[in-house]
Design an enzyme around this catalytic site. Structure first.
Site, PDB file in Angstrom:
ATOM      1  N   TYR A 152      28.591 -43.252  31.004  1.00  0.00           N
ATOM      2  CA  TYR A 152      29.018 -43.533  32.372  1.00  0.00           C
ATOM      3  C   TYR A 152      29.373 -42.257  33.122  1.00  0.00           C
ATOM      4  O   TYR A 152      30.101 -41.393  32.621  1.00  0.00           O
ATOM      5  CB  TYR A 152      30.243 -44.459  32.370  1.00  0.00           C
ATOM      6  CG  TYR A 152      30.940 -44.533  33.715  1.00  0.00           C
ATOM      7  CD1 TYR A 152      30.372 -45.217  34.781  1.00  0.00           C
ATOM      8  CD2 TYR A 152      32.149 -43.872  33.922  1.00  0.00           C
ATOM      9  CE1 TYR A 152      30.984 -45.265  36.009  1.00  0.00           C
ATOM     10  CE2 TYR A 152      32.784 -43.908  35.160  1.00  0.00           C
ATOM     11  CZ  TYR A 152      32.198 -44.609  36.202  1.00  0.00           C
ATOM     12  OH  TYR A 152      32.811 -44.644  37.412  1.00  0.00           O
ATOM     13  N   GLY A 159      24.118 -40.678  40.880  1.00  0.00           N
ATOM     14  CA  GLY A 159      22.941 -39.838  41.051  1.00  0.00           C
ATOM     15  C   GLY A 159      22.604 -39.584  42.512  1.00  0.00           C
ATOM     16  O   GLY A 159      22.003 -38.577  42.843  1.00  0.00           O
TER      17      GLY A 159
END
Length: 632
Positions: A152, A159
């Site tokens: 995580y 992103g």
């Protein structure tokens, strides 16, 4: 539709403009109108038309011609400042001059250091040990990315962070001083080496701090878990070249241009670095540092002001006898009683005022004077307790997930939860408020002729002049407002993020309202300081003790005696500034410490919030005064 952000006397106002042919003067008047609308007293103005001002760009500080049109002179969403005639230059736009460097290692930052970093007194560099830890932590992240392990915040999520624009409509921005504190504290946390940020990126952040390139960070919008995501996202947004930024050199402008003006490039985020920049309790805690430092300053000075009031009201120092406090040995209580003795002991500082009522028929004083050690004392102990928590928090790793280089793994946890600073700052507000509550009652005693034996409201020709009547009303209003602000924000919690974040601290509001409470306390005590000095005027030619005469002289250097009614706001502000700058403490401190050295064997200076029971070791004779001799 064009919109401009306008700074008026500490407030940031968004002003939409339907017509680009409107003049700069129109923009100024519209900003002043909106400013007045938000103030209960219209900001002290009768109408917009009476306000004289000039306007300048925040970027570069260039003056604007009032007759130019906004379309010709300004870009859309440009930042400008309205400077009211007679006002001083906004401190937000005064370039700071750093005196040196503070080395950060993530473990030894103090609240005093952080406040000084906020003031721009120092630049930042990392210790070699911190650099090594940051590199080791980053190596773990690089291995995870290379092996394509699903973790995580490293190989999942965030992103697109660099391409996400965060709304900037949540509240006015933090001041540059508070933005510097927030950025410095985030650097300190990253320096611990548990965040996975690369040394290259961290050095870019440090360069931005040292150039005072400060992102636009709204003061509202955090629930205090998962950390202060919203404000820290704005912090990161500026660092990657998006949104707005400010620096002394450029003023407010697009972040990429501000960075460019200082020879800096926007940060290009690597895996985990987006999360490393935005996850933590630094918004709550940086504001908490300012709150605890200001609280400590006003608590010290509250003792001095109360001692001056006691002199004016012809009180006794018998209640500060060492034996009384030795049998209830709370540290704060003992220190406050000691300070009163150091300022009022007639054997050390002869007082003509005290001598004038030596044989009066009063036996004891009202609680607002007699119980200062007990009431002010717990405030000091509260500040010490909160300072300990805040100091731990500013040197804590509050990311998620945490990167443990020695174990070569990452672990998800909950260190981002802001409950510790939230609860502590709620407690701080409750504790410090009492300084204003008891001060307001002393102001009443000073103004009430049946209690003070002084002219009503501390002015001659009462009726024609109202004296301190309205100033006392102001103090009462501030105390009443504090009572509402002291309701703990941390008792609330709202589930967010689709019930993933199903318990939050509301620590951001705890920090902001603690600062508001403390500012109100400062203002109430400023009024008491003025009232006590005015009371001295009616006791002349008698003089008080030497240290208190020095305090009186300090006040009279900025505020003249009250002979007849005049606009009082500047006087209150001048006294408030003395307290914020700790000038009252600076004047009295040498006498307090000299008394300490003479009465406590092998004593050492006691910090504002760490007290010594050594002050209890005085003999009973040391604290006996000649006031109210009939008590003996």
């Amino acid at each position: 539709m064009p919109r401009y952000t306008v700074h008026v006397r500490g407030e940031w106002l968004a002003v939409p403009c339907l017509n680009s042919t409107n003049t700069i003067e129109w923009l100024g008047k519209e900003a002043v109108r909106r400013y007045m609308k938000n103030k209960p007293d219209n900001g002290g103005f009768a109408s917009v038309e009476e306000v004289k001002f000039y306007i300048r760009r925040c970027k570069g500080l260039g003056l604007l011609d009032l007759d130019d049109t906004v379309g010709d002179a300004l870009e859309d969403n440009e930042f400008v400042e309205v400077v009211i005639e007679g006002d001083i230059m906004s401190p937000d736009f005064i370039p700071s001059q750093p005196e040196g460097y503070i080395s950060l290692d993530g473990n030894s930052l103090t609240t005093e250091d952080l406040v000084n970093l906020g003031k721009g007194l120092y630049k930042i560099k990392l210790t070699p040990e911190a650099e090594a830890k940051v590199k080791q932590s980053r190596e773990v992240i690089e291995r995870i990315v290379k092996e394509q392990t699903v973790v995580y915040g490293i190989t999942t999520g965030f992103g697109k962070f660099a391409r996400t624009v965060i709304p900037n409509s949540v509240g006015k921005p933090l001041t540059p001083e508070r933005s510097r504190m927030l950025l410095a504290l985030r650097i300190n946390v990253l320096a611990k080496g548990y965040s996975g940020i690369s040394l290259e990126t961290l050095e870019q952040v440090i360069k931005a701090f040292n150039a005072s390139c400060l992102p636009y960070i709204p003061e509202k919008g955090t629930v205090g878990a998962s950390g202060d995501l919203a404000p820290l996202s704005h912090l990161a947004l500026g660092l990657i070249g998006e949104g707005k930024m400010w620096s002394p050199k450029s003023g407010w402008a697009d972040a990429k241009y501000v960075l460019e003006a200082h020879g800096l490039k926007p940060i290009t985020l690597k895996p985990k670095e987006g999360l490393a920049l935005i996850n933590g309790t630094q918004m709550i805690t940086s504001l908490g540092c300012e709150a605890v430092e200001r609280a400590g300053a006003i608590a010290r000075q509250a003792d001095i002001i109360a001692a001056l009031t006691l002199e004016v009201l012809k009180g006794t120092t018998r209640a500060f006898d060492t034996d009384i406090h030795a049998v209830r040995p709370h540290r704060g209580q003992a220190e406050v009683a000691f300070r009163f003795r150091s300022l009022l002991d007639s054997d050390h500082h002869p007082s003509e005022i005290a001598e004038s009522h030596r044989f009066c028929d009063r036996v004891q004083d009202a609680y607002t004077m007699r119980c200062c050690p007990q009431v002010h004392g717990i405030v000091n102990d509260t500040i010490a307790f909160v300072k300990d928590i805040i100091t731990t928090e500013i040197n804590s790793a509050t990311d998620n997930p945490m990167v443990f280089a020695e174990r070569e793994e990452t672990i998800s946890g909950g260190n981002f939860h802001g409950e510790y600073p939230a609860k502590a700052l709620d407690y701080l507000a409750i504790g410090v408020h009492e300084l204003a509550a008891i001060s307001e009652r002393r102001i009443e005693r000073l103004c009430n002729p049946s209690l003070s034996e002084l002219p009503a409201f501390l002015v001659t020709e009462g009726g024609l002049n109202s004296g301190f009547m309205i100033a006392h009303c102001t103090a009462a209003a501030l105390v009443s407002e504090n009572k509402a602000l002291c309701h703990p924000s941390s008792v609330d919690s709202l589930s967010t993020s689709a019930a993933t974040e199903d318990h939050v601290s509301m620590g951001g509001w705890a920090a902001r309202k603690a600062l508001r409470v403390i500012e109100h306390v400062e203002q109430v005590l400023a009024i008491e300081l003025l009232a006590a000095c005015q009371g001295i005027e009616f006791l002349r030619p008698l003089r008080t003790t030497t240290p208190l005469e020095k305090v009186y002289d300090l006040v009279r250097s900025v505020v003249r005696p009250w002979i007849k009614d005049r606009f009082m706001a500047p006087d209150i502000e001048a006294a408030h500034r003395l307290l914020v700058d700790q000038k009252v403490w600076e004047v009295a401190k040498p006498y307090i410490e000299k008394y300490r050295r003479e009465h406590i064997p092998e004593s050492r200076p006691i910090s504002p919030t760490a007290f010594s029971l050594g002050s209890l070791r005085m003999s009973a004779d040391d604290s006996h005064d000649h006031r109210h001799q009939n008590e003996l």
